[in-house]
Scaffold this motif. Sequence first.
Motif, PDB file in Angstrom:
ATOM      1  N   LYS A 111       0.799  -1.222   0.000  1.00 38.15           N
ATOM      2  CA  LYS A 111       0.000   0.000   0.000  1.00 38.15           C
ATOM      3  C   LYS A 111       0.837   1.280   0.000  1.00 38.15           C
ATOM      4  N   GLY A 112       2.126   1.147   0.315  1.00 43.00           N
ATOM      5  CA  GLY A 112       2.973   2.345   0.404  1.00 43.00           C
ATOM      6  C   GLY A 112       3.826   2.598  -0.812  1.00 43.00           C
ATOM      7  N   THR A 113       3.622   1.822  -1.873  1.00 39.71           N
ATOM      8  CA  THR A 113       4.444   1.991  -3.064  1.00 39.71           C
ATOM      9  C   THR A 113       3.571   2.364  -4.259  1.00 39.71           C
ATOM     10  N   GLY A 114       4.228   2.914  -5.275  1.00 37.24           N
ATOM     11  CA  GLY A 114       3.507   3.317  -6.475  1.00 37.24           C
ATOM     12  C   GLY A 114       3.795   4.766  -6.808  1.00 37.24           C
ATOM     13  N   ASN A 115       3.139   5.267  -7.819  1.00 37.12           N
ATOM     14  CA  ASN A 115       3.334   6.663  -8.221  1.00 37.12           C
ATOM     15  C   ASN A 115       2.383   7.608  -7.512  1.00 37.12           C
ATOM     16  N   THR A 116       1.288   7.078  -6.965  1.00 35.33           N
ATOM     17  CA  THR A 116       0.377   7.887  -6.161  1.00 35.33           C
ATOM     18  C   THR A 116      -0.053   7.070  -4.946  1.00 35.33           C
ATOM     19  N   LEU A 117      -0.320   7.767  -3.856  1.00 39.16           N
ATOM     20  CA  LEU A 117      -0.812   7.144  -2.633  1.00 39.16           C
ATOM     21  C   LEU A 117      -2.039   7.919  -2.170  1.00 39.16           C
ATOM     22  N   THR A 118      -2.629   7.496  -1.073  1.00 42.70           N
ATOM     23  CA  THR A 118      -3.696   8.295  -0.477  1.00 42.70           C
ATOM     24  C   THR A 118      -3.120   9.644  -0.054  1.00 42.70           C
ATOM     25  N   ALA A 119      -3.977  10.628   0.025  1.00 45.20           N
ATOM     26  CA  ALA A 119      -3.520  11.978   0.380  1.00 45.20           C
ATOM     27  C   ALA A 119      -2.828  11.993   1.730  1.00 45.20           C
ATOM     28  N   GLU A 120      -3.358  11.215   2.686  1.00 46.99           N
ATOM     29  CA  GLU A 120      -2.759  11.222   4.024  1.00 46.99           C
ATOM     30  C   GLU A 120      -1.402  10.541   4.032  1.00 46.99           C
ATOM     31  N   LEU A 121      -1.259   9.440   3.280  1.00 44.55           N
ATOM     32  CA  LEU A 121       0.048   8.784   3.222  1.00 44.55           C
ATOM     33  C   LEU A 121       1.080   9.670   2.536  1.00 44.55           C
ATOM     34  N   GLU A 122       0.658  10.362   1.483  1.00 45.02           N
ATOM     35  CA  GLU A 122       1.593  11.270   0.810  1.00 45.02           C
ATOM     36  C   GLU A 122       2.008  12.403   1.743  1.00 45.02           C
ATOM     37  N   LEU A 123       1.062  12.891   2.544  1.00 44.83           N
ATOM     38  CA  LEU A 123       1.406  13.941   3.514  1.00 44.83           C
ATOM     39  C   LEU A 123       2.435  13.425   4.512  1.00 44.83           C
ATOM     40  N   LEU A 124       2.235  12.206   5.024  1.00 45.12           N
ATOM     41  CA  LEU A 124       3.178  11.646   5.995  1.00 45.12           C
ATOM     42  C   LEU A 124       4.539  11.394   5.348  1.00 45.12           C
ATOM     43  N   PHE A 125       4.539  11.011   4.078  1.00 42.16           N
ATOM     44  CA  PHE A 125       5.803  10.836   3.359  1.00 42.16           C
ATOM     45  C   PHE A 125       6.550  12.164   3.299  1.00 42.16           C
ATOM     46  N   ARG A 126       5.826  13.246   2.972  1.00 40.89           N
ATOM     47  CA  ARG A 126       6.478  14.561   2.904  1.00 40.89           C
ATOM     48  C   ARG A 126       6.949  15.010   4.289  1.00 40.89           C
ATOM     49  N   ALA A 127       6.160  14.675   5.314  1.00 36.24           N
ATOM     50  CA  ALA A 127       6.594  15.008   6.676  1.00 36.24           C
ATOM     51  C   ALA A 127       7.898  14.291   7.011  1.00 36.24           C
ATOM     52  N   ALA A 128       7.988  13.016   6.612  1.00 37.76           N
ATOM     53  CA  ALA A 128       9.229  12.264   6.845  1.00 37.76           C
ATOM     54  C   ALA A 128      10.384  12.886   6.083  1.00 37.76           C
ATOM     55  N   CYS A 129      10.117  13.383   4.875  1.00 38.66           N
ATOM     56  CA  CYS A 129      11.166  14.084   4.116  1.00 38.66           C
ATOM     57  C   CYS A 129      11.626  15.317   4.876  1.00 38.66           C
ATOM     58  N   TRP A 130      10.680  16.068   5.404  1.00 36.43           N
ATOM     59  CA  TRP A 130      11.027  17.278   6.158  1.00 36.43           C
ATOM     60  C   TRP A 130      11.884  16.937   7.370  1.00 36.43           C
ATOM     61  N   PHE A 131      11.515  15.870   8.079  1.00 42.46           N
ATOM     62  CA  PHE A 131      12.257  15.505   9.276  1.00 42.46           C
ATOM     63  C   PHE A 131      13.665  15.012   8.944  1.00 42.46           C
ATOM     64  N   ASN A 132      13.871  14.512   7.728  1.00 42.52           N
ATOM     65  CA  ASN A 132      15.196  14.044   7.310  1.00 42.52           C
ATOM     66  C   ASN A 132      15.969  15.101   6.536  1.00 42.52           C
ATOM     67  N   SER A 133      15.473  16.318   6.530  1.00 43.31           N
ATOM     68  CA  SER A 133      16.140  17.415   5.837  1.00 43.31           C
ATOM     69  C   SER A 133      17.052  18.168   6.808  1.00 43.31           C
ATOM     70  N   PRO A 134      18.223  18.644   6.341  1.00 41.31           N
ATOM     71  CA  PRO A 134      18.666  18.598   4.957  1.00 41.31           C
ATOM     72  C   PRO A 134      19.271  17.251   4.588  1.00 41.31           C
ATOM     73  N   THR A 135      19.239  16.973   3.301  1.00 44.32           N
ATOM     74  CA  THR A 135      20.061  15.912   2.759  1.00 44.32           C
ATOM     75  C   THR A 135      21.219  16.592   2.040  1.00 44.32           C
ATOM     76  N   TRP A 136      22.101  15.820   1.444  1.00 41.38           N
ATOM     77  CA  TRP A 136      23.336  16.404   0.908  1.00 41.38           C
ATOM     78  C   TRP A 136      23.577  15.903  -0.499  1.00 41.38           C
ATOM     79  N   ASP A 137      23.939  16.830  -1.386  1.00 44.63           N
ATOM     80  CA  ASP A 137      24.169  16.435  -2.771  1.00 44.63           C
ATOM     81  C   ASP A 137      25.606  15.965  -2.976  1.00 44.63           C
ATOM     82  N   SER A 138      25.931  15.606  -4.211  1.00 45.00           N
ATOM     83  CA  SER A 138      27.241  15.033  -4.501  1.00 45.00           C
ATOM     84  C   SER A 138      28.375  16.028  -4.320  1.00 45.00           C
TER      85      SER A 138
END
Length: 810
Positions: free
Chosen positions: A221-248
């Motif tokens: 349920k967590g994979t694919g090109n689209t998810l439920t709106a709430e799962l996508e929101l939580l994914f973006r929240a996880a991105c925010w919590f893991n920010s910054p990331t670092w480029d090459s």
Amino acid sequence: MSKDPNILAAQQWLNATYANAPGYEPCPPNGSTGWATVDCLTQALQHELGISPTVKNFGPGTVEAVKKRFRLPDRETNANIIRIYNAALWCKGYYGSEHPAVWDSTAQDSLAELYFDIGLLPRAPIDADMWARITRSLLRMDQFRTVPGGDGTTKRIQQHLNQRYVQLVRIPAMNLVPTDGVYSRDVQQGLMLAVQYELGLDKATINGYFGDGTQQALKTKGTGNTLTAELELLFRAACWFNSPTWDSNGSAVHFHPENVLDEDLWAVTEPWVRTFQAFSQLPTGGENYNFQTWAQLLVSCGDTSRAAEGCDTAAYTSKERAQALKNNPSNPYRLIGRYLDEHLDPEDEHYLGKALKPGEARDIIDGGLGLFPLFQYNGTQLFNFTYEKGYDQGLKADAKAREHGIPHGSCIYFAVDYDAQDHHITSNVVPYFHGVRTALEKSGARYIFGVYGTRNVCERVSREAGARWSFVSGMSWGYSGNLGYPMPHNWSFNQIREYQFQAGYGLDHNIHRKNSDDGVWRLDATDNGDLSLRNYIDFVKRVEGVISTMGDGPPRQSVIDNTLAFLRWAEPNYHDWKWSAILGAIWQEVLDACAAAGIEPGDRLKYDDPRANHRITLAHFGAAAEGHFAYPGSGTDVTVGEACGWAGDILNAYTQWRENHRSMSGEDFCVQVVGSATVESRFSSDNLIADVDAYNISHYLHGLDGESGGGDDRLLSDALFTYHFWDGANRSAKRFTHFYENRFGGSPSTFRETVRNVLLDFDLFSAFDWGKKFFLPDDEDQRPDRIPSEQLASFVDGLHTVITRRMEGE
């Protein structure tokens, strides 16, 4: 810290009223909130609810007792319970009633404000279950107002978690998370619980554990090109919590806050996600949402089934075993970590025999693996971590590495093998690594050091003590130091699981980050790491040889000037109009003559400094040295030539602080960023070394140091050889000491006054002061003369700390 009379009165009342309550332990009457006080409030409430003995924990029994009574404060009839609620408000930073035994409009308004800060829906009824959750949060140290260092985006995520998953959904295992704007262990746990709910796990089974059920649900349920709106929101929240990331390129890449909670297009999120995947050594591309990315965002071990190039073990590794690891069909390994030593005697019952055996390093390399050395003397307890023990163990590690033939420039990882709390990292762990650093530097700076530990340990030791690489104990995903912290910016290995590779041969499975520490692939106890430096000096000699024969033979000063300009010309940003305005342009005849001799400015861009274990940019050194040589400075006045080196870089550092790190004190910024080899810095370690060397060598060339040869017919190559290889007073082993003594007279007050002049002085007739506008922040309110004087003083003190710490290592 000033005393709060309301908290003091509550503490005195608690100790007097509940002194004889079974289990009650008094709190210090100091007028300050803290765990001791809120624990006493918890015990007081337990006593009033009939729980005996009382305990310092708001557990399930207390929750059920609050539910059973269920009286909101405005309907509460027990005066002592009202006192407890009022005291809890004061401890949380809200106004309670001036009459402790009365619940009045002031207290009720504060409670409404608390509800709003938590994120609860307005006018929604509070039932028994919800009041028990609120009461638990009242009687903890959780903060619901944004604290210093907190941010609004994190607070909005926290409020969303509370509103949807606690107030509305009522996940049984989920408590209200703090809404202080800080990503923490409790917030990470709340995020995991929310993800489990959105994946469809039964509410009764949701526990925040990243187990098989959660992983399987993510893979479907967590994979694919689209998810439920709430799962996508939580994914973006996880991105925010893991920010910054670092480029090459080693630059921080931040997830944009406006992309987190609002409706978002994948095209906006994708660039950050792809950078995060590459940084985390994950495949990039494919489906928008995939299991490996979810796993890496949610837990420190990530996907434990993925292939890895690195491993480590406490067991003897023969050539045959190394070959077996290299040729392992299911997962071929490239690198193995082994311990340099063991602190226990073989007779000790806890002896592991984990240290490298004689000849073992050679067997490992001959077997086709690279080796990364580890060092751990009882690194599982706090008492091991002091400056003195770090210094002693740094000396031992250096001696053992030499004994095994580990070559110059190799990284030794020192272990913090337990869940060190943040305050202990400050009090013990960081000082331990300062001791390690000093010991390695005083032993000849043959080796650099890394850190093994949780994400928090690694990041803080890297920033505050200068660890070059981080080996993350990612498989300890439940450690507090791995919850609520993004991956360290300089990670080289991530230890994600352990298993038995062969009977009796346990192995840790480590993800290796490409283009990081690649371990040891050859053994050479005699290598001093100076070949690159000698080649650099030979290159300078060749340039001098060409310039010296031009025309009638230019005078010595012209040869030096043009040689330095030739080094500067290797990189375009060191000969634009700003640099040319100060230093002038190089003669075209010089470029033509060198080209005819087969020498181009770009032929040699950097060299490896064996003392500092850093790669130094020649163009930066050339520009700084040319400025110092043309316009030498002394006393507390600063010349335009010094703007080409250390003074200009101080302005660069100041601007980075005010533009990007204003939440940090000036001193903390300098200690963690200025002179760093691992974080993005406008005054990096290689620039700091180049600036100091440029001043010292120019000083020598002017004959200002009293050493024989200075100021006569010697050229830049002679000065470089003397500086780096002669055993006299000017040797680069004491580069920072010489810079501090020669430029500032060894005086802290002169240093501080000179730096203040760099930042504050403006002389209408000074080219340096006119040029400052190109260095300082565009926002004039952030200029040095506009910020509070104590903030500027902190920045100056931080710069002094950076230099003196380097001196201590010499």
